[in-house]
Design a protein around this motif. Structure first.
Motif, short mmCIF file in Angstrom:
data_model
loop_
_atom_site.label_atom_id
_atom_site.label_comp_id
_atom_site.label_asym_id
_atom_site.label_seq_id
_atom_site.Cartn_x
_atom_site.Cartn_y
_atom_site.Cartn_z
N ALA A 195 -6.08 9.24 -0.50
CA ALA A 195 -6.38 8.00 -1.23
C ALA A 195 -5.32 6.96 -0.90
O ALA A 195 -4.19 7.30 -0.53
N MET A 196 -5.71 5.70 -1.03
CA MET A 196 -4.79 4.58 -0.83
C MET A 196 -4.72 3.76 -2.11
O MET A 196 -5.76 3.44 -2.70
N VAL A 197 -3.51 3.43 -2.52
CA VAL A 197 -3.28 2.53 -3.65
C VAL A 197 -2.72 1.23 -3.13
O VAL A 197 -1.79 1.23 -2.30
N TYR A 204 6.72 -0.11 -5.49
CA TYR A 204 7.12 0.75 -6.61
C TYR A 204 5.91 1.10 -7.47
O TYR A 204 5.69 2.26 -7.84
N ILE A 205 5.11 0.09 -7.80
CA ILE A 205 3.92 0.33 -8.62
C ILE A 205 2.94 1.21 -7.87
O ILE A 205 2.34 2.14 -8.44
N ALA A 206 2.77 0.94 -6.59
CA ALA A 206 1.83 1.74 -5.79
C ALA A 206 2.26 3.20 -5.75
O ALA A 206 1.42 4.11 -5.90
N GLU A 207 3.54 3.46 -5.57
CA GLU A 207 4.03 4.84 -5.54
C GLU A 207 3.85 5.51 -6.89
O GLU A 207 3.45 6.67 -6.98
N ASP A 208 4.13 4.79 -7.97
CA ASP A 208 3.95 5.37 -9.30
C ASP A 208 2.49 5.70 -9.55
O ASP A 208 2.16 6.72 -10.19
N ALA A 242 0.83 -1.20 0.00
CA ALA A 242 0.00 0.00 0.00
C ALA A 242 0.86 1.25 0.00
O ALA A 242 1.97 1.27 0.54
N ALA A 243 0.34 2.28 -0.62
CA ALA A 243 0.94 3.61 -0.58
C ALA A 243 -0.20 4.62 -0.48
O ALA A 243 -1.32 4.35 -0.94
N PHE A 244 0.09 5.78 0.10
CA PHE A 244 -0.96 6.75 0.37
C PHE A 244 -0.68 8.08 -0.33
O PHE A 244 0.44 8.61 -0.27
N LEU A 245 -1.72 8.58 -0.99
CA LEU A 245 -1.65 9.93 -1.54
C LEU A 245 -2.00 10.89 -0.41
O LEU A 245 -3.07 10.78 0.21
#
Length: 780
Positions: free
Chosen positions: A114-116, A122-126, A37-40
């Motif tokens: 938002a959460m990806v 790497y994909i989540a950050e992109d 997971a990554a967060f905007l």
């Protein structure tokens, strides 16, 4: 002969695993099929969210889910209030808790929008860069006093102003004390914000097992049981369906007791919805925005004294920056309000604080948890009073110390545990005397400082007193069991972040059961191993969990002696429990091991007496009636470079009273670590914002931290006044090193540069090299 284990400098049981790389941290958890997971996060301190377009992010290969507030449905709701307002008449408290993802408005830089979730970080950050958010910036407020000005931008539009809370407390009659005072000292103090910067940032891994119908969460939390209970409630699961593990944690310091961070709410939710493990690890930049801060306060204080320098009363009004939300209640300002009384006999006290919403990161306790603010105020007031009255700084403190025959000393006002603040035991004059001798106070004044000044060097000394409220309730528990192998296990609900629990608690068990400390296996922070607990905070682990461990081990000891007496057909008084076995006094060859007794206590066949409990185990809980108050004195000698104004610490002395010392080696480490953080808080660490709420030094290149070259070797001494509040007589020590360092630095730097003779006083912390230059050279 039974061996004493409590009080021995036993090296840490846990270090072999840590040094060999065998200790499990959250980021070490790797599971098949794991997603990341990554967060905007909001780039604005305050803005309206007009729209969030995630279509491009969802279309990116490798992205499994993109979640906004609207996607959460009924799961979207503010987090819980962790600490309700105290039972103080007239208290005002406006609850506004953080949400999983911002909806409609963002209130501080770094608030998640938002959460990806993707196949890799790497994909989540992109994919975060694919999300388009239409923000309409709103006026932001960061300065405490500006936030209260008429017409100031409101952090929460539904409130009439930015006041989050207001609390008044008093004892005695300050107005009468002021009227008869021979001398009044008034000062304004500022204690600015800082971040905790642990070696390990926050992180969480969650995995849903559909076949077992069970969720497992690994979390860098200081309160795993509370996280388990909260997640179960939020996700609609039974508590038995949720296991939370707080493994080894690379520094907690308070911010990791905060619940619930948005990531803690969202990662388990995503794992449950997607049916795959999900991991999120906070990066260092995120830490500056996403993890709670502490320390922003402004005080207007007045000290009333008689002609001999004895305190008649204190009045203090202060503002505290609570950030955009207030889920941790009023713990920090209450600690400041109470700790200002310090170790002094203050007959009259009048205090009012207002917590203020700002467009900044949330505030929660951080090592010291508001105590350092109160200590800074009273110690600086006494320094000023000593100068104005022509008294030595030590003498004015000595005249006002609470004498030993006044304990328990009742301060009457309400503390963070909602009980009247009472000091259980202490001998404050003994602490001061020992510190004066260790720092060689008289010799410094008569020889060292005059010689240094004759040589053109700027040598200064600081000496300050402090108290530390520790060991508060409500409770902790422990389960002790003797295994058939002869090894002993202990499980407790607290988490551990480097305090040495695996060793200290093992010593408590070993003391009762006569085994080697290395033969006690300690488990902390796993809700499958122990079902109830509150957490590790407020310097309470050794006090509360230690007392529960003692009680459980004592109950097992009683079972051991009873079983052995029945085995030998003798009286329990004739038995010796030592070296992992029970023998008959004077007849050491007649012995039985604890392992053999454990097997006898769990028969597989035959009859047992009614009421018999199988095994050699016991579970006990301990809750103190109030917190135990530790105390101490810090003293140091520094030299300040005349050109750069950089201080160098030549000597640093700590004299501390934490009651019964369980392990002096681990205690030394706790105090030294606290001093290191205190030095950072006092002179290096300061968060700097622009007027529109942007954090300007959110990197380790710009946010100064003390290095090994800045932290001196310390001389540690102890006095012991056992606490009557728990069976071990212990008091906490986890925050003692950090609490008085700001006041100590201010006093020592003033002394080194002889600033008062130039009409300059240090009334703020942290200083930072550049800020000290401005103060000394007239730049504000």
């Amino acid at each position: 002969m039974e061996t004493r284990h409590i009080g021995r400098a036993v090296t840490r049981n846990e270090d072999a695993r840590l040094l060999a790389g065998r200790a499990l941290f959250v980021d070490d958890v790797e599971l098949p099929g794991m997603l990341h997971a990554a967060f905007l996060r909001s780039p604005h301190a305050h803005a309206e969210i007009r729209s969030v377009d995630v279509a491009a992010a969802r279309a990116r290969p490798g992205v499994v889910a993109v979640v906004t507030a609207e996607d959460l449905g009924a799961y979207w709701k503010p987090g819980p209030l962790l600490v309700p307002p105290p039972p103080i008449p007239g208290v005002v408290f406006r609850q506004r808790c953080q949400v999983p993802l911002a909806r409609g408005v963002v209130r501080h830089v770094g608030e998640p929008v938002a959460m990806v979730v993707a196949e890799s970080r790497y994909i989540a950050e992109d994919a975060l860069a694919d999300i388009v958010v239409d923000y309409a910036p709103l006026p932001a407020v960061g300065d405490l006093e500006a936030a209260l000005a008429p017409g100031a931008p409101r952090v929460h539009a539904d409130l009439p102003d930015n006041i989050a809370a207001e609390v008044r407390q008093a004892k005695g009659d300050y107005a009468a004390a002021r009227a008869r005072a021979a001398h009044l000292v008034r000062r304004r103090f500022r204690y600015d914000r800082g971040a905790s910067i642990p070696m390990e940032t926050r992180g969480i891994v969650a995995a849903w097992d559909a076949k077992a119908d069970r969720l497992t969460v690994w979390d860098t939390t200081q309160a795993p049981v509370v996280i388990r209970n909260g997640l179960a409630a939020m996700l609609g699961l039974a508590e038995s369906q949720v296991r939370v593990v707080a493994p080894f944690i690379g520094g907690g310091f308070g911010p990791k007791i905060m619940m619930f961070y948005p990531e803690e709410m969202l990662v388990p939710w995503a794992a449950l919805r997607l049916g795959r493990p999900v991991k999120w690890i906070e990066d260092r930049l995120e830490h500056f925005f996403a993890t709670t801060h502490e320390r922003g306060q402004i005080h207007e204080a007045e000290l009333a004294l008689d002609a001999e320098g004895r305190i008649l009363g204190v009045r203090d009004e202060f503002l505290m920056d609570t950030g955009a939300y207030d889920p941790y209640g009023l713990t920090v300002p209450l600690n400041s309000q109470c700790t200002l009384l310090n170790c002094y006999d203050i007959p009259a006290y009048e205090s009012r604080f207002r917590a203020v919403f700002t467009n900044r990161t949330l505030v929660s306790p951080y090592r010291g948890a508001g105590r350092q603010h109160g200590i800074f105020v009273i110690e600086r007031l006494l320094d000023a009073a000593a100068r104005e009255l022509g008294l030595d700084r030590v003498e004015i403190r000595r005249r006002n110390l609470i004498p030993p025959d006044r304990f328990p000393y009742r301060n009457e006002i309400i503390y963070q545990d909602f009980a009247p603040l009472t000091y259980d035991s202490g001998d404050y004059a003994a602490l001061l005397d020992k510190a004066l001798a260790a720092i060689r106070y008289e010799r410094f004044l008569s020889e060292e400082q005059p010689r240094a000044r004759a040589e053109g060097r700027h040598l200064g000394l600081g000496i300050v007193c402090y108290v530390e409220g520790t060991g508060i309730g409500p409770y902790e528990g422990a389960k002790v069991r003797v295994q058939p192998s002869g090894k002993v296990t202990l499980a407790t609900g607290i988490g551990t972040q480097g305090q040495g629990h695996f060793t200290v608690l093992a010593q408590v068990v070993a003391e009762q059961l006569g085994v080697d400390v290395r033969d006690v296996e300690v488990t902390t922070g796993d809700t499958d191993q122990f079902d109830w607990g509150v957490g590790t905070f407020a310097s309470r682990g050794a006090v509360v969990a230690g007392a529960a461990t003692h009680e459980a081990a004592a109950a097992v000891r009683a079972k051991v002696l009873k079983a052995a007496a029945e085995h030998f057909e003798c009286a329990e008084a004739d038995l010796v429990l030592a070296d992992g076995k029970v023998s008959i006094a004077g007849v050491p060859e007649r012995a039985i091991t604890l392992g053999e007794l454990a097997r006898l206590a769990n028969p597989l066949r035959g009859a047992v007496k009614p009421g018999t409990e199988p095994g050699l185990e016991a579970t006990r809980y301990f809750g103190p009636e109030m917190g135990a108050t530790a105390a101490g004195v810090h003293a140091m000698v520094i030299e300040v470079d005349a050109e750069t104004l950089r201080p160098t610490i030549h000597r640093y002395v700590v004299v501390h009273d934490c009651g019964t010392v369980l392990n002096p080696l681990i205690l030394a480490g706790q105090i030294q670590g606290g001093v290191a953080q205190g030095i950072g808080n006092a002179f290096f660490e300061r968060l700097v914002w622009s007027e529109d709420g942007q954090l300007l030094n959110a990197s380790l290149a710009d946010y100064l931290l003390p290095t090994s070259l800045d932290v001196p070797r310390m001389e540690l001494h102890h006095t012991v006044t056992p606490s009557p509040l728990n069976p071990l007589g212990t008091k906490g020590a986890g925050e003692a090193g950090a609490i008085p360092v700001g006041a100590l630095f201010a006093q020592a730097i003033e002394d080194a540069l002889d600033l008062p003779s130039r009409g300059i006083e240090i009334a703020e912390i942290p200083l930072s090299p550049s800020r000290l230059w401005e103060i000394v050279h007239g730049g504000g």
